[in-house]
Design a protein around this motif. Structure first.
Motif, PDB file in Angstrom:
ATOM      1  N   TYR A   1       0.759  -1.399   0.327  1.00 46.67           N
ATOM      2  CA  TYR A   1      -0.073   0.185  -0.153  1.00 46.67           C
ATOM      3  C   TYR A   1       0.708   1.514   0.010  1.00 46.67           C
ATOM      4  N   GLN A   2       2.265   1.081  -0.213  1.00 50.10           N
ATOM      5  CA  GLN A   2       3.443   1.983  -0.076  1.00 50.10           C
ATOM      6  C   GLN A   2       2.849   3.175  -1.319  1.00 50.10           C
ATOM      7  N   ALA A   3       2.416   4.794  -1.212  1.00 54.22           N
ATOM      8  CA  ALA A   3       2.171   5.179  -2.210  1.00 54.22           C
ATOM      9  C   ALA A   3       3.456   6.162  -2.602  1.00 54.22           C
ATOM     10  N   ARG A   4       4.137   6.173  -1.984  1.00 53.99           N
ATOM     11  CA  ARG A   4       5.030   6.482  -2.885  1.00 53.99           C
ATOM     12  C   ARG A   4       5.959   5.332  -3.010  1.00 53.99           C
ATOM     13  N   LYS A   5       6.798   5.389  -4.267  1.00 53.46           N
ATOM     14  CA  LYS A   5       7.599   5.121  -5.027  1.00 53.46           C
ATOM     15  C   LYS A   5       8.165   5.182  -5.367  1.00 53.46           C
ATOM     16  N   ASP A   6       9.582   6.193  -5.366  1.00 54.38           N
ATOM     17  CA  ASP A   6      11.497   6.808  -5.666  1.00 54.38           C
ATOM     18  C   ASP A   6      11.698   6.822  -4.601  1.00 54.38           C
ATOM     19  N   PHE A   7      12.476   5.974  -3.966  1.00 53.62           N
ATOM     20  CA  PHE A   7      13.392   6.166  -3.172  1.00 53.62           C
ATOM     21  C   PHE A   7      14.702   6.286  -3.773  1.00 53.62           C
ATOM     22  N   GLN A   8      14.852   7.374  -4.636  1.00 50.40           N
ATOM     23  CA  GLN A   8      16.514   7.136  -4.640  1.00 50.40           C
ATOM     24  C   GLN A   8      16.763   7.677  -4.022  1.00 50.40           C
ATOM     25  N   ASN A   9      18.554   8.618  -4.528  1.00 48.11           N
ATOM     26  CA  ASN A   9      18.759   9.947  -3.167  1.00 48.11           C
ATOM     27  C   ASN A   9      18.785   9.391  -1.836  1.00 48.11           C
ATOM     28  N   ILE A  10      18.952   7.909  -1.286  1.00 49.74           N
ATOM     29  CA  ILE A  10      18.705   7.479   0.218  1.00 49.74           C
ATOM     30  C   ILE A  10      19.949   7.599   0.720  1.00 49.74           C
ATOM     31  N   GLU A  11      21.118   7.983  -0.180  1.00 49.66           N
ATOM     32  CA  GLU A  11      22.199   7.583  -0.279  1.00 49.66           C
ATOM     33  C   GLU A  11      23.086   8.481   1.558  1.00 49.66           C
ATOM     34  N   GLU A  12      22.225   9.200   1.776  1.00 50.60           N
ATOM     35  CA  GLU A  12      23.004  10.884   3.002  1.00 50.60           C
ATOM     36  C   GLU A  12      21.778  10.069   4.076  1.00 50.60           C
TER      37      GLU A  12
ATOM     38  N   HIS B   1      -3.539   4.190   7.198  1.00 47.17           N
ATOM     39  CA  HIS B   1      -2.397   4.508   8.164  1.00 47.17           C
ATOM     40  C   HIS B   1      -1.165   4.974   7.039  1.00 47.17           C
ATOM     41  N   GLY B   2      -1.077   4.232   6.393  1.00 44.92           N
ATOM     42  CA  GLY B   2      -0.211   4.210   5.154  1.00 44.92           C
ATOM     43  C   GLY B   2      -0.214   5.569   4.527  1.00 44.92           C
ATOM     44  N   LEU B   3      -1.049   5.636   3.953  1.00 42.33           N
ATOM     45  CA  LEU B   3      -1.866   6.547   2.909  1.00 42.33           C
ATOM     46  C   LEU B   3      -1.875   7.973   3.846  1.00 42.33           C
ATOM     47  N   ARG B   4      -2.347   8.002   5.127  1.00 41.44           N
ATOM     48  CA  ARG B   4      -2.256   9.024   5.708  1.00 41.44           C
ATOM     49  C   ARG B   4      -0.984   9.646   6.548  1.00 41.44           C
ATOM     50  N   GLU B   5       0.382   8.424   6.620  1.00 38.74           N
ATOM     51  CA  GLU B   5       1.461   8.952   7.218  1.00 38.74           C
ATOM     52  C   GLU B   5       2.093   9.696   6.414  1.00 38.74           C
ATOM     53  N   ASN B   6       2.036   9.464   4.491  1.00 36.14           N
ATOM     54  CA  ASN B   6       2.298   9.404   3.228  1.00 36.14           C
ATOM     55  C   ASN B   6       2.014  10.726   3.035  1.00 36.14           C
ATOM     56  N   LEU B   7       1.089  11.265   3.359  1.00 31.51           N
ATOM     57  CA  LEU B   7       0.365  12.730   2.869  1.00 31.51           C
ATOM     58  C   LEU B   7       0.546  13.682   4.114  1.00 31.51           C
ATOM     59  N   GLN B   8       1.544  13.781   4.732  1.00 32.50           N
ATOM     60  CA  GLN B   8       1.744  14.730   6.004  1.00 32.50           C
ATOM     61  C   GLN B   8       3.385  14.461   5.596  1.00 32.50           C
ATOM     62  N   ARG B   9       3.510  13.745   4.493  1.00 35.61           N
ATOM     63  CA  ARG B   9       5.864  13.757   4.678  1.00 35.61           C
ATOM     64  C   ARG B   9       5.699  15.307   4.087  1.00 35.61           C
ATOM     65  N   GLU B  10       6.654  15.813   4.019  1.00 35.52           N
ATOM     66  CA  GLU B  10       6.715  17.268   3.258  1.00 35.52           C
ATOM     67  C   GLU B  10       7.250  17.164   1.970  1.00 35.52           C
ATOM     68  N   ASP B  11       8.302  15.642   2.017  1.00 34.11           N
ATOM     69  CA  ASP B  11       8.449  16.153   0.814  1.00 34.11           C
ATOM     70  C   ASP B  11       8.009  15.013  -0.038  1.00 34.11           C
ATOM     71  N   LEU B  12       7.194  14.868  -0.183  1.00 35.02           N
ATOM     72  CA  LEU B  12       5.569  13.814  -1.507  1.00 35.02           C
ATOM     73  C   LEU B  12       5.677  14.486  -2.811  1.00 35.02           C
ATOM     74  N   ASN B  13       6.905  13.867  -3.585  1.00 32.52           N
ATOM     75  CA  ASN B  13       6.205  15.180  -4.756  1.00 32.52           C
ATOM     76  C   ASN B  13       4.167  15.109  -5.317  1.00 32.52           C
ATOM     77  N   ALA B  14       4.476  15.636  -6.281  1.00 32.47           N
ATOM     78  CA  ALA B  14       2.906  15.984  -7.192  1.00 32.47           C
ATOM     79  C   ALA B  14       2.575  15.282  -7.088  1.00 32.47           C
ATOM     80  N   TYR B  15       2.885  14.106  -8.426  1.00 34.06           N
ATOM     81  CA  TYR B  15       2.158  12.937  -8.462  1.00 34.06           C
ATOM     82  C   TYR B  15       2.143  11.383  -7.547  1.00 34.06           C
TER      83      TYR B  15
END
Length: 310
Positions: free
Chosen positions: A49-60, A119-133
């Motif tokens: 159910y993960q709304a986020r698909k972009d997990f690039q740039n997690i090296e930092e 819960h997953g959707l609500r948590e994702n919507l509250q992220r600051e770095d959520l992209n437009a799509y």
């Protein structure tokens, strides 16, 4: 928005309540810095159910975890047989794997599929770095979950002429989670259309490209999109540059007359067909006088040009 709130489905309301309690539990654990348990990374699987698909740039983040460990526990639900499924915290889990951690702090909560998805959707919507799509998709999916309807049906209704009061009420609650000044109309205008984009344009947004620039690419040809997408993703081109490039291409492809140029061959053919002594003799006196003046002016212009060229 309708003024009267629709009566929520009891099962959905219960799911929302339990999801909110689970979120409060992880926040309380974070405050106390006491994770419920440490789980081996291989015990945990990603959420479907993960709304986020972009997990690039997690090296930092991986470097930070390597140096300081995971400071905030992930939220998981038990699947049985010593296996768990992520509900929240997938970036931390992936970064922990990248930094070769053996375990990760986790808050374990019993949750149904509906509760985990909510819960997953609500948590994702509250992220600051959520992209437009991701935002558009998560909002529509949350509305679909809370109204118990298919995502495509909700998407079609929100894009239609008159969504129901119940759908608009649930949408308003979802938009309030985003911490943006969004209304139904602004969401429909700026976000909903992203869900109908071709996969390559969606991929560009997920990589951080400006969604307004990506939307402008819809008017480009497939070859132009392939050529211009790297410039959009890198930030070199904005919506304005894309619109200018498309306008330039349209000017180049337009017929000569559309570009302000005269097709002389065609014009001369028309004159030869129409300009006959018989046709001129039938003109009214005022028309005949005007035609004579135009012909005299044309003859004079051509003579002056010939003299200037000699």
């Amino acid at each position: 928005m309708s003024k009267t709130k629709a009566t929520a489905n009891p099962a959905l309301q219960a799911a929302m309540t339990r999801a909110q309690k689970a979120q409060s539990g992880i926040q309380a654990a974070e405050v106390r810095h006491v994770p419920v348990d440490y789980l081996r990374l291989e015990q945990i699987e990603s959420s479907p159910y993960q709304a986020r698909k972009d997990f690039q740039n997690i090296e930092e983040l991986a470097e930070d975890i390597r140096a300081n460990g995971v400071l905030q526990p992930v939220l998981v639900r038990p699947l049985g047989h010593d296996r768990y499924q992520l509900v929240a915290g997938e970036r931390r889990w992936r970064a922990s794997k990248l930094s070769e951690q053996a375990t990760i702090p986790a808050v374990i909560r019993e949750m149904t599929d509906l509760e985990a998805r909510t819960h997953g959707l609500r948590e994702n919507l509250q992220r600051e770095d959520l992209n437009a799509y991701e935002l558009a998709r998560a909002v529509v999916e949350l509305v679909a979950v809370q109204t118990g309807r298919p995502v495509q049906e909700v998407q079609a209704e929100l894009g239609g002429a008159s969504p129901t009061g119940e759908t608009l009420d649930v949408l308003e609650e979802a938009l309030q989670l985003v911490n943006k000044e969004l209304t139904y109309l602004s969401f429909r205008r700026n976000y909903l259309s992203l869900l109908r984009l071709p996969e390559r344009l969606v991929s560009a947004i997920e990589q951080g490209a400006s969604y307004s620039a990506v939307l402008a690419l819809r008017a480009a040809t497939e070859n132009e999109q392939k050529e211009w997408l790297p410039k959009v993703i890198s930030g070199e081109w904005s919506r304005r540059q894309i619109q200018q490039a498309i306008a330039e291409r349209q000017r180049e492809q337009a017929p000569e007359t559309d570009r302000g140029e005269v097709n002389w061959k065609k014009q001369i053919q028309v004159v030869n067909q129409q300009l006959t002594p018989e046709r001129l003799s039938k003109l009214k006196p005022t028309q005949s006088k005007q035609a004579r003046k135009l012909l005299e002016a044309l003859v004079k212009l051509l003579q002056e040009d010939a003299e200037g060229s000699s």
